[in-house]
Write an enzyme that holds these catalytic residues in place. Structure first.
Site, PDB file in Angstrom:
ATOM      1  CG  ASP A 283      -0.396  -0.343   2.477  1.00  0.00           C
ATOM      2  OD1 ASP A 283       0.980  -0.703   2.561  1.00  0.00           O
ATOM      3  OD2 ASP A 283      -1.045  -0.651   3.491  1.00  0.00           O
ATOM      4  CD  GLU A 399      -7.202  -5.798  10.273  1.00  0.00           C
ATOM      5  OE1 GLU A 399      -5.949  -5.676   9.748  1.00  0.00           O
ATOM      6  OE2 GLU A 399      -7.921  -4.889  10.838  1.00  0.00           O
ATOM      7  CD  GLU A 421      -5.506   1.833   7.641  1.00  0.00           C
ATOM      8  OE1 GLU A 421      -4.107   1.558   7.988  1.00  0.00           O
ATOM      9  OE2 GLU A 421      -6.251   1.339   8.343  1.00  0.00           O
ATOM     10  CB  THR A 509       2.342   5.626   5.068  1.00  0.00           C
ATOM     11  OG1 THR A 509       1.493   4.749   4.840  1.00  0.00           O
ATOM     12  CG2 THR A 509       3.754   5.369   5.798  1.00  0.00           C
TER      13      THR A 509
END
Length: 575
Positions: A283, A399, A421, A509
């Site tokens: 990611d 999750e 996120e 991030t």
């Protein structure tokens, strides 16, 4: 310089570390509620982990505070050997205006040694180096920049220098070129060098030191490019650029490519799998392709331009054609996925990534979603994440889940790990659209976290979002990213738009805000007047060299497997 004049120059260089004066009245109580949550989470970690550490002799022996809090058992989790929560929380405390807590955390941060134990290079970079640069960006304190330089040098002289390819090792001992200020001075450096030499004798025979994930070796560009621009020293950016160039040359044979394999053998510099996707293990590599462009715009260097081109190709391969990055349930709700069916909470960063690239890179991107514009795609995918939250009794997301060919969504892992996120994308979409629906969804998520995760000491993760009663649902850990990311994004979504303005900052991030290079001169010309000293641990004499050697032998003998680390509370970068 008078106190008043000093404050004025400081204001040029820092965000206001107080309640934003222009905050909307209807959002003030929400901002304050999240601010209180930040203090509660910090007090838990500080009280259980840091306060006992300050009174101990551990700092003299290269032992750092535990990384994460265990709220249920009043203990700490050590997985990075680097006081991860202390670092991740530093700029959060500053932005939240918790002045006393920030100053206390800063004092300890500037005095900590490097970890003696081998550590995960990528995680150390995004948490420790990222934290120092983020705190520097919002405060202007040059001590943080100096410490960041030392940290980056230690990373390069460790996992980068010891790898036979451009791809850094996943684990290594951080080996500084100069001694740490607070770690026994010369004696500490000798102790660390001795341990490093012994450790490296066996490292090459361990499989986990050969294979690294795409995110694990490919997520240095933002922090390293930023440091090169600040210092004028190209070695940091050169090291991260070499990673991208190596990957492109081995996959594209000179041509820029998009989605690439997620696992690589760093010793050979070749992929060890053909599996790929935007989720865990990959990611942040893709996230940094576009954020690097935003940080450095306008782009002038060939590698930076190619990174942007690779990002555009990645989107095209993920969302057009076979649509491996998106799946629809039976109600036609879109979810961000890998391989067209696997949904996980980590992927909820994708809507925010799409929106940031569309709105905060000044030049129009070439990517065109074949079923609408990019922002509409981001909204659809974020609706899917919201729908997953709404589908559970706790109103907190799974999750992991998977979507069948018939569109039925099934939970694969019903835990909730306090991940950021979802609220990260809510924050970005709100800042772009000004649509209050994203604020309301963020407030709903925060209230559920308060209801189900808050504990007397900090916050706990949940084992099952489908259970609403009893401590059986609680998981005894508060990962560092909860303070570093989740609560920070929740705080900012209820703050004014010019408070950490996305036109001036780009988030790493790990949610550490870096000032864009084009706005950096405004800060650096402020001539901030900051204190230049901080309390350091007492320096022991060089008479302890014998003890240092004995201690190295002792800890090596005590470790059953010093080369293996099990990641606890794994987050965005599952590797």
């Amino acid at each position: 310089m008078t106190d008043e004049a000093s404050q004025k120059t400081n204001d040029k260089c820092s965000v206001h570390a107080i309640l934003p004066p222009n905050i909307e009245p209807d959002q003030k109580h929400r901002f304050e509620a999240v601010r209180s949550a930040i203090k509660h989470a910090w007090d838990g970690y500080n009280g259980v982990v840091l306060s006992p550490y300050r009174k101990s002799f551990k700092k003299y022996f290269g032992i750092l505070p535990a990384d994460d809090l265990m709220p249920l058992t009043s203990d700490g989790i050590t997985w990075l050997h680097s006081a991860a929560t202390l670092y991740d929380a530093l700029d959060t405390l500053y932005i939240a205006g918790l002045k006393e807590e920030y100053e206390e955390a800063l004092e300890l941060t500037l005095s900590l040694p490097l970890p003696l134990h081998p550590t995960k290079i990528f995680e150390y970079s995004i948490r420790v180096l990222g934290s120092l640069l983020g705190a520097y960006s919002v405060s202007g304190d040059e001590r943080l920049l100096d410490r960041a330089i030392f940290t980056a040098d230690s990373i390069i002289d460790g996992g980068f220098r010891s790898s036979p390819t451009a791809l850094p090792r996943p684990f290594d001992v951080l080996a500084p070129l100069r001694s740490s200020v607070s770690f026994l001075n010369i004696g500490g450096m000798i102790m660390q060098r001795l341990y490093t030499s012994i450790y490296r004798l066996g490292r090459d025979y361990m499989q986990q030191h050969r294979v690294n994930s795409l995110a694990g070796f490919g997520s240095f560009s933002l922090e390293f490019a930023y440091l090169s621009k600040l210092t004028g020293n190209s070695k940091y950016k050169d090291a991260s650029d070499a990673i991208f160039e190596h990957v492109q040359n081995h996959i594209g044979h000179g041509k820029v490519v998009g989605v690439i394999p997620s696992m690589w053998n760093v010793m050979k510099g070749l992929p060890s799998t053909q599996m790929s996707g935007l989720g865990g293990g990959s990611d942040s590599y893709y996230e940094y392709l576009i954020k690097n462009a935003i940080l450095l715009q306008p782009l002038t260097e060939k590698t930076d331009i190619e990174m942007l081109e690779s990002y555009i190709k990645t989107l095209d391969e993920s969302f057009n054609g076979d649509h491996t990055g998106i799946a629809f349930d039976e109600n036609h709700v879109a979810y961000p996925t890998e391989r067209g069916s696997d949904y996980n909470h980590l992927l909820c960063f994708v809507p925010g990534m799409l929106a940031v690239g569309e709105k905060f890179y000044d030049e129009p991107l070439d990517f065109k979603y074949d079923k609408g514009d990019t922002l509409s795609l981001a909204k659809k995918l974020l609706d899917g994440c919201w729908n997953d939250y709404q589908s559970t009794p706790t109103k907190l997301g799974n999750e992991k889940a998977w979507i069948s060919n018939e569109g039925k969504k099934n939970s694969d892992d019903p835990s909730f790990l306090l991940r950021p996120e979802y609220v990260e994308s809510l924050f970005i979409l709100y800042r772009i659209t000004k649509d209050d629906i994203y604020r309301e969804r963020a407030w709903d998520a925060f209230q559920m976290i308060e209801k189900y995760c808050k504990y007397s000491q900090g916050y706990t993760s949940l084992t099952n979002v489908f259970l609403t009663k009893g401590n059986r649902r609680r998981k005894d850990e508060m990962p560092s990213y909860f303070l570093g990311e989740t609560l920070k994004y929740l705080l900012l979504i209820f703050s004014p738009d010019d408070y950490i303005d996305l036109h001036e900052f780009v988030f790493t991030t790990e949610a550490h805000p870096l000032r864009q290079i084009r706005t950096m001169e405004n800060m650096r010309s402020g001539k901030c007047d900051y204190a230049t000293t901080t309390n350091q641990p007492t320096v022991l004499s060089l008479n302890i060299i014998f003890f240092a050697i004995a201690y190295c032998i002792f800890i090596l003998a005590r470790m059953k497997n010093p080369f293996s680390q099990k990641r606890r509370g794994n987050r965005k970068k599952n590797q």
